[in-house]
Design an enzyme around this catalytic site. Sequence first.
Site, PDB file in Angstrom:
ATOM      1  N   GLU A  50       0.866  -1.182   0.000  1.00  0.00           N
ATOM      2  CA  GLU A  50       0.000   0.000   0.000  1.00  0.00           C
ATOM      3  C   GLU A  50       0.893   1.219   0.000  1.00  0.00           C
ATOM      4  O   GLU A  50       1.692   1.419   0.922  1.00  0.00           O
ATOM      5  CB  GLU A  50      -0.881   0.022   1.248  1.00  0.00           C
ATOM      6  CG  GLU A  50      -2.000  -0.993   1.185  1.00  0.00           C
ATOM      7  CD  GLU A  50      -2.927  -0.908   2.384  1.00  0.00           C
ATOM      8  OE1 GLU A  50      -3.875  -1.696   2.415  1.00  0.00           O
ATOM      9  OE2 GLU A  50      -2.685  -0.074   3.278  1.00  0.00           O
ATOM     10  N   ASP A  61      -6.222   9.197   9.719  1.00  0.00           N
ATOM     11  CA  ASP A  61      -4.868   8.844  10.127  1.00  0.00           C
ATOM     12  C   ASP A  61      -4.514   9.312  11.521  1.00  0.00           C
ATOM     13  O   ASP A  61      -4.890  10.396  11.940  1.00  0.00           O
ATOM     14  CB  ASP A  61      -3.850   9.427   9.146  1.00  0.00           C
ATOM     15  CG  ASP A  61      -3.853   8.670   7.829  1.00  0.00           C
ATOM     16  OD1 ASP A  61      -4.067   7.446   7.872  1.00  0.00           O
ATOM     17  OD2 ASP A  61      -3.660   9.293   6.781  1.00  0.00           O
ATOM     18  N   TYR A 175     -10.840  -4.714   3.136  1.00  0.00           N
ATOM     19  CA  TYR A 175      -9.939  -4.280   4.210  1.00  0.00           C
ATOM     20  C   TYR A 175     -10.779  -4.128   5.469  1.00  0.00           C
ATOM     21  O   TYR A 175     -11.665  -3.279   5.528  1.00  0.00           O
ATOM     22  CB  TYR A 175      -9.329  -2.933   3.790  1.00  0.00           C
ATOM     23  CG  TYR A 175      -8.224  -2.389   4.676  1.00  0.00           C
ATOM     24  CD1 TYR A 175      -8.401  -2.193   6.040  1.00  0.00           C
ATOM     25  CD2 TYR A 175      -6.996  -2.030   4.124  1.00  0.00           C
ATOM     26  CE1 TYR A 175      -7.399  -1.674   6.825  1.00  0.00           C
ATOM     27  CE2 TYR A 175      -5.976  -1.493   4.900  1.00  0.00           C
ATOM     28  CZ  TYR A 175      -6.181  -1.326   6.245  1.00  0.00           C
ATOM     29  OH  TYR A 175      -5.174  -0.793   7.025  1.00  0.00           O
TER      30      TYR A 175
END
Lengths: 272, 407
Positions: A50, A61, A175
């Site tokens: 990734e 994040d 994911y």
Amino acid sequence: MNSRIARIFEQLQQRGERALIPYLTAGFPAPGFTLPLLDALVRGGADIIELGVPFSDPIADGPTIQRASQEALAAGTTLQGILEMVHEFRRKHDTPIVLFGAYNPFFHYGLERFAGDAARAGTDAVLVPDLPVEECAEAAHCLSDKGLHLICLVAPTTTSERKALIAQHASGFIYYISVKGVTGARNSASFKLDEPIRDLRRVTNLPVVVGFGIARPDQAAEVAQYADGVVVGSALIDLISANRGEKDLGARVEEYTRAMKAPLIPASASRN
Amino acid sequence: MMNADPMTYNPATPDKSGHFGQFGGRYVPETLMSSLIELERQYLAIVGDEQFRAELDGLLRDYAGRPTPLWNARRLSAELGGKCRIYLKREDLCHTGAHKINNTLGQALLARRLGKQRVIAETGAGQHGVATATAAALLELECDVFMGAEDIERQKLNVFRMELLGARVISVESGSGTLKDATNEAMRGWMARCDDTHYIIGSVVGPHPFPMIVRDFQSVIGSEARAQILEKEGRLPDVLMACVGGGSNAMGLFYPFRLDDKVEMYGVEAAGEGLETGRHAASICKGGVGVFHGSKSFVLQTPDGQITPAHSISAGLDYPGTGPEHSYFSSTGRARYTAVTDAEALEAVQLLCRTEGIIPALESAHAIAYAAKLAPDLPPDSLMILCLSGRGDKDVYSIARGLGKTI
């Protein structure tokens, strides 16, 4: 879709292995670092990579990747430049590349134009954490038109009903986000994966990989009991950050990658 | 006036998925999607509940001081040529000194109904943080306010106010340490604790349903103003005027007039040091379409799609995005958007002080500055309602600095 990603998961399954999927912020700490670091990840046994596309204002994040993104941007990293890196990488390696980043840079580039350029550079998939399935139609269309996967995410807060909806849109792999909250290495001993992943497999045949918070081989081993792949992000960024000035940065990254991959290989195979 | 887009205005917005035409939506991590869907479902049920309405109306009346007056600013009107009668909607007279309390009381009450014991908020200069801390104190909610490290340094007084009111102020070091970074951090904080926490967003921004919720709670401004002008003048106004950063006071004024086709709406953005200098906060006038803080709207961005820091003398307008419904109003031509500079806003502060004896917030001064430009060109007997969104006491240091004085 007979893609590089599908082939990798097939091969891994035949060998009884799980995929190791390292995450690297492109252009961190500076654009010149990225290609050698990608080489090191491949040497260490990365199955899929990734490659993070930095964004000024990421909401998914944690502090580690936020800081890495800021440094990468300050060092002049652009989406165009990242596509050039992918192009260079693809001349040497077959390892699938997933571009991972906030929606705005892709959207602003122009989705159709981006899909074309990304495909030509040798990108395999795109993962956009702030693009839930409700908003993904245009991007999914442009990407699949060029043979790229749009990877979908499932969270601990995703209801069974939504899992089914997401499965309808998913491509490549799914994911699963292991924890609520943002990316970042965690010390917590265990992830609650058994039931949510079983629930997810009821609605999809795609491989399921798990990310967020996995830093150590024992955590990777635990996750590998349930998932087809393990994503390692912030811990790798921390390692790069701490060793950025060292001559053996590449070797350390390779070594860490190998250590994280080891528990994903069946015991009989790893003895050979 | 922007009219490149062939969209026509549809008053029944947002649609079911939270879109205002091409704008709005929910661009958030999957972790938040279930919370947003649940929040929308519960909000729609609660807001229609008579008991909730009665409780909120009671708080707005007896605690926040509503209805706020609609003041006929005769001396200001005369100063600007006398052709246009300007009425000021006095949100500056609300408890805590600005319209922000309309939203925070509504959302804090909503949080209680949702069974959440904790609220979080982002704040730039601290006005929304203070209004949130106020509502949280009143309604016995735990309150954490995210504020950029840079802003904490610049706005010590408001930090102390929030703490005095029992809130915890959390310093945000990431990015530029300002409002946009505080908003990122508040979203992250909500993501980690969405089960026991309600996020009281401060403007008509963010992912659906927030722009709708904040608009609805702020619409009390326009609903009151509409009834008041009908009573005082026997007719609707020709022009509405309000400043726009995220745009909650403007949307609150505009929205109840959206079906009144003849009422023209002007949103005034911050042109900072000048639109041509690049140092401004005029995302509608000068930005492009982008995805920022969970919705699609006009934003200030680089050619590579990175968000650029905004600039304005007014902290409340110093934001590189704007509410998606404003982008929609602009694209459909339902409202016009323009911008005035820091210097023009400072002039306007003095104009209002001198003519009406009111010190306006620097944000509201942007609306006054554009009103001063527009009023002389309006036909005789025009009527304007201008949202005086806040009082200027909080800004006296900035105003003094802007005028080259030390206090």
